[in-house]
Scaffold this motif. Sequence first.
Motif, PDB file in Angstrom:
ATOM      1  N   GLY A  70       0.817  -1.212   0.000  1.00  0.00           N
ATOM      2  CA  GLY A  70       0.000   0.000   0.000  1.00  0.00           C
ATOM      3  C   GLY A  70       0.850   1.262   0.000  1.00  0.00           C
ATOM      4  O   GLY A  70       0.520   2.249  -0.667  1.00  0.00           O
ATOM      5  N   ALA A  71       1.955   1.232   0.734  1.00  0.00           N
ATOM      6  CA  ALA A  71       2.847   2.388   0.769  1.00  0.00           C
ATOM      7  C   ALA A  71       3.447   2.664  -0.612  1.00  0.00           C
ATOM      8  O   ALA A  71       3.553   3.818  -1.045  1.00  0.00           O
ATOM      9  CB  ALA A  71       3.956   2.150   1.798  1.00  0.00           C
ATOM     10  N   VAL A  72       3.829   1.608  -1.316  1.00  0.00           N
ATOM     11  CA  VAL A  72       4.379   1.759  -2.667  1.00  0.00           C
ATOM     12  C   VAL A  72       3.338   2.380  -3.595  1.00  0.00           C
ATOM     13  O   VAL A  72       3.630   3.305  -4.365  1.00  0.00           O
ATOM     14  CB  VAL A  72       4.844   0.386  -3.219  1.00  0.00           C
ATOM     15  CG1 VAL A  72       5.207   0.488  -4.688  1.00  0.00           C
ATOM     16  CG2 VAL A  72       6.036  -0.129  -2.419  1.00  0.00           C
ATOM     17  N   SER A  73       2.106   1.905  -3.502  1.00  0.00           N
ATOM     18  CA  SER A  73       1.033   2.426  -4.338  1.00  0.00           C
ATOM     19  C   SER A  73       0.741   3.890  -4.035  1.00  0.00           C
ATOM     20  O   SER A  73       0.560   4.713  -4.938  1.00  0.00           O
ATOM     21  CB  SER A  73      -0.230   1.584  -4.135  1.00  0.00           C
ATOM     22  OG  SER A  73      -1.272   2.024  -4.981  1.00  0.00           O
ATOM     23  N   ASN A  74       0.698   4.233  -2.744  1.00  0.00           N
ATOM     24  CA  ASN A  74       0.461   5.624  -2.345  1.00  0.00           C
ATOM     25  C   ASN A  74       1.534   6.550  -2.904  1.00  0.00           C
ATOM     26  O   ASN A  74       1.236   7.648  -3.406  1.00  0.00           O
ATOM     27  CB  ASN A  74       0.440   5.743  -0.817  1.00  0.00           C
ATOM     28  CG  ASN A  74      -0.738   5.033  -0.192  1.00  0.00           C
ATOM     29  OD1 ASN A  74      -1.719   4.729  -0.862  1.00  0.00           O
ATOM     30  ND2 ASN A  74      -0.640   4.758   1.102  1.00  0.00           N
ATOM     31  N   LEU A  75       2.775   6.120  -2.812  1.00  0.00           N
ATOM     32  CA  LEU A  75       3.876   6.965  -3.272  1.00  0.00           C
ATOM     33  C   LEU A  75       3.877   7.082  -4.791  1.00  0.00           C
ATOM     34  O   LEU A  75       4.267   8.127  -5.333  1.00  0.00           O
ATOM     35  CB  LEU A  75       5.217   6.410  -2.768  1.00  0.00           C
ATOM     36  CG  LEU A  75       6.439   7.311  -2.950  1.00  0.00           C
ATOM     37  CD1 LEU A  75       6.185   8.727  -2.442  1.00  0.00           C
ATOM     38  CD2 LEU A  75       7.660   6.702  -2.259  1.00  0.00           C
ATOM     39  N   LEU A  76       3.439   6.045  -5.508  1.00  0.00           N
ATOM     40  CA  LEU A  76       3.308   6.151  -6.959  1.00  0.00           C
ATOM     41  C   LEU A  76       2.366   7.293  -7.334  1.00  0.00           C
ATOM     42  O   LEU A  76       2.691   8.122  -8.192  1.00  0.00           O
ATOM     43  CB  LEU A  76       2.767   4.835  -7.537  1.00  0.00           C
ATOM     44  CG  LEU A  76       2.330   4.919  -9.007  1.00  0.00           C
ATOM     45  CD1 LEU A  76       3.529   5.077  -9.929  1.00  0.00           C
ATOM     46  CD2 LEU A  76       1.497   3.702  -9.398  1.00  0.00           C
ATOM     47  N   VAL A  77       1.197   7.339  -6.694  1.00  0.00           N
ATOM     48  CA  VAL A  77       0.222   8.395  -7.001  1.00  0.00           C
ATOM     49  C   VAL A  77       0.802   9.766  -6.692  1.00  0.00           C
ATOM     50  O   VAL A  77       0.698  10.704  -7.500  1.00  0.00           O
ATOM     51  CB  VAL A  77      -1.089   8.167  -6.220  1.00  0.00           C
ATOM     52  CG1 VAL A  77      -2.048   9.329  -6.441  1.00  0.00           C
ATOM     53  CG2 VAL A  77      -1.741   6.856  -6.648  1.00  0.00           C
TER      54      VAL A  77
END
Length: 304
Positions: free
Chosen positions: A197-204
């Motif tokens: 989830g952290a990786v996905s958040n940072l992508l956005v």
Amino acid sequence: MNEGEMLLIKVPASTANLGPGFDSIGLALNLYLTLEVARSDRWEVIPLTEELQEFPQDEQNFIVKTAIEVAETFQTILPPCQIKVDSNIPLARGLGSSASAIVAGIELADQVGNLGLTKQQKFKIASKMEGHPDNVGASIFGGLVVGCQLGEEVDAEVIHSVDLEVLAVIPEEELLTKSSREVLPSTLSFKNAVSAGAVSNLLVAALLTNNLELAGKMMKKDKYHQPYRKALVPHLQLMEDCAFEFGAYGVALSGAGPTVLCFVKPGKMNLLIEGLKQKLPKMSLLPLEIDKNGSICSGAIITK
């Protein structure tokens, strides 16, 4: 829609996930499914490309069935139409061909049945049919869509300020979404879910601040699906190993695959194409842009 009037429906392709945005991030692309619709005495679907000829050409066609189903939920019976269908969206390649067909069916029901649906209503119907909001959201709204589907509730934020250059690397073989989903784990540990989830958040965040290098880094660190699908899509690893030296800043599996997208640094598209041609000579390399309009309907008078 009145007798003698032709309706034009145009729905863009889409890519989903962008790496770690699994089942929640979609991006509309400038490939299109197009319908020319005129009133008729029976349902008739006329395919304008060879690839579309394998599908039913009457009311059993998926687009028509979708339209009839949607209209019935609003207690409406659609009058039969003749539909000329054209598409340059590759089938079963991870570029949202099924989502675009769902959206086209909803637009057909809305226009022919005079349902008066809002974009949000179309989005909710399409997400329920597709099972996730990423591809259909991008095809309806255009641009970058970040969506969340929890039970009957579907919400999304649509961003049109993001500009990305994309190169689609498309193999000849198809890969059905069902087959690609079968290799995914049924659960993730709490620790892995938090880091994913952290990786996905940072992508956005990186996409919204135009930090392209960081966005590309997060695409590669996906923990939801790409590590499990690499066995089905071996050119994904090859591209992760070589595309960056030719001018890509990010590489991601497009939806369930087998298409892989390269996100390209400004001015580097030709260098990337020439470099990947040497590495992947049997694959189609297709430069694409973001579609920012989403699905469009327009009318004109013709003589059938």
